[in-house]
Design a protein around this motif. Structure first.
Motif, PDB file in Angstrom:
ATOM      1  N   VAL A  73      10.597   3.922   6.926  1.00 26.30           N
ATOM      2  CA  VAL A  73       9.700   5.000   6.490  1.00 26.30           C
ATOM      3  C   VAL A  73       9.278   4.740   5.047  1.00 26.30           C
ATOM      4  N   TYR A  74       7.993   4.869   4.799  1.00 23.50           N
ATOM      5  CA  TYR A  74       7.408   4.536   3.498  1.00 23.50           C
ATOM      6  C   TYR A  74       6.563   5.724   3.061  1.00 23.50           C
ATOM      7  N   LEU A  75       7.004   6.397   2.005  1.00 21.53           N
ATOM      8  CA  LEU A  75       6.370   7.642   1.560  1.00 21.53           C
ATOM      9  C   LEU A  75       5.586   7.367   0.284  1.00 21.53           C
ATOM     10  N   PHE A 121      11.541   4.044   1.678  1.00 14.09           N
ATOM     11  CA  PHE A 121      11.020   3.656   0.368  1.00 14.09           C
ATOM     12  C   PHE A 121       9.994   4.704  -0.055  1.00 14.09           C
ATOM     13  N   GLY A 122      10.180   5.264  -1.251  1.00 17.75           N
ATOM     14  CA  GLY A 122       9.267   6.299  -1.740  1.00 17.75           C
ATOM     15  C   GLY A 122       8.616   5.908  -3.051  1.00 17.75           C
ATOM     16  N   GLY A 126       6.160  10.415  -3.108  1.00 19.85           N
ATOM     17  CA  GLY A 126       7.155  10.093  -2.079  1.00 19.85           C
ATOM     18  C   GLY A 126       8.568  10.171  -2.623  1.00 19.85           C
ATOM     19  N   MET A 127       8.751   9.720  -3.862  1.00 18.93           N
ATOM     20  CA  MET A 127      10.069   9.824  -4.512  1.00 18.93           C
ATOM     21  C   MET A 127      10.460  11.287  -4.669  1.00 18.93           C
ATOM     22  N   PHE A 227      15.473   3.992  -1.338  1.00 15.44           N
ATOM     23  CA  PHE A 227      15.074   3.644  -2.697  1.00 15.44           C
ATOM     24  C   PHE A 227      13.740   4.303  -3.014  1.00 15.44           C
ATOM     25  N   ALA A 228      13.579   4.795  -4.216  1.00 11.69           N
ATOM     26  CA  ALA A 228      12.309   5.426  -4.597  1.00 11.69           C
ATOM     27  C   ALA A 228      12.055   5.230  -6.074  1.00 11.69           C
ATOM     28  N   VAL A 229      10.756   5.116  -6.394  1.00 11.12           N
ATOM     29  CA  VAL A 229      10.349   4.920  -7.782  1.00 11.12           C
ATOM     30  C   VAL A 229       9.271   5.907  -8.148  1.00 11.12           C
TER      31      VAL A 229
END
Ligand SMILES: N[C@@H](CCC(=O)NCCCC(=O)O)C(=O)O
Length: 263
Positions: A73-75, A121-122, A126-127, A227-229
């Motif tokens: 999933v990619y936000l 991954f955000g 998304g993060m 993981f998110a940035v």
């Protein structure tokens, strides 16, 4: 008769399929579901994944079926703010757009994806969604908080200027992110008015801005890549070695999911 043609029976693994939740946009009286190219291209060309774009305007009845179809999933980011009532605050930015459909799709999506062990991954919004989904909350106007810098872009500037690297982030020493980057400090772009106030359950900071704002996190207790940035590694990703490493790491996590034969 001998046949010199050996048949390769080793099947090439299929590419991972990654869910991307879309956002709403209104144009000339019509409502659209949108996704920006700059988020799609690095997922295909660097992560080596197949995007599955999911509209967020039709509720969550099919959420589990979407998750049955994906390996990650990619936000992505988006200019809209998360409805602050979802993290227990009054709205301090009534002039800013919101996207409640996306909020109400992504928050349960995140929790369900985590429960399934899917890599997540955000980026930017998304993060923030991952943080809120796990019970964290936000500074709604970081630029108005004492001690914090203004992390917003100047929307009057050309887009190349808006996405230029404008500040350093300090990576937690000896963290996997610092090792991946090969450095304890990188420079990043910055296009956000909101920021992490309290990290959600199980989230741990991996990077901080110069003013101490959390700029990246992970979930170390979870077995899967989570993981998110806050910055935008998707921006001209192929020409940014730090971004290439991040998108490759996400793609590798999704390939590992495929190899597990989870679906
Ligand atoms: N509204 C939130 C999140 C900001 C965000 O995702 N910005 C990116 C917008 C444009 C793009 O998709 O690149 C905040 O202000 O913190």
């Amino acid at each position: 008769m001998s046949n010199n043609n050996t048949v390769n029976t080793a099947k090439t693994p299929r590419k991972p399929v990654v869910l991307m939740s879309m956002g709403s946009q209104e144009r000339k009286g019509h409502d659209y579901q949108v996704m920006t190219h700059k988020y799609i291209v690095p997922l295909v060309e660097i992560s080596g994944c197949v995007p599955l774009l999911a509209p967020t305007c039709c509720g969550t009845d099919d959420l589990e079926q979407y998750l049955d179809m994906v390996d990650g999933v990619y936000l992505t980011g988006a200019g809209s703010n998360i409805d602050p009532s979802l993290y227990g605050q009054e709205n301090l930015t009534p002039g800013k757009s919101q996207d409640r459909d996306r909020d109400l799709f992504d928050l349960p999506l995140i929790r369900a994806a985590i429960a399934r062990g899917l890599p997540i991954f955000g980026i930017c919004r998304g993060m923030q969604e991952i943080n809120v989904a796990l019970g964290g909350d936000m500074h709604q106007k970081v630029y108005a908080e004492p001690g914090f810098d203004d992390h917003r872009e100047d929307t009057d500037e050309p887009v190349e200027v808006q996405y230029a690297q404008v500040h350093a982030v300090r990576l937690v020493p000896d963290s996997w992110l610092a090792k991946l980057m090969g450095s304890e400090e990188i420079r990043v772009n910055s296009l956000h008015g909101q920021g992490i106030k309290t990290l959600g359950k199980g989230l741990e900071a991996l990077a901080y801005a110069e003013d101490g704002l959390v700029e990246a996190f992970h979930a170390p207790a979870l077995p899967q890549f989570t993981f998110a940035v806050q910055w935008h590694p998707e921006w001209r990703a192929a020409s940014n070695p730090d971004s290439v490493k991040i998108f490759q790491a996400f793609g590798d996590a999704c390939r590992q999911r495929v190899a597990q034969g989870a679906r």
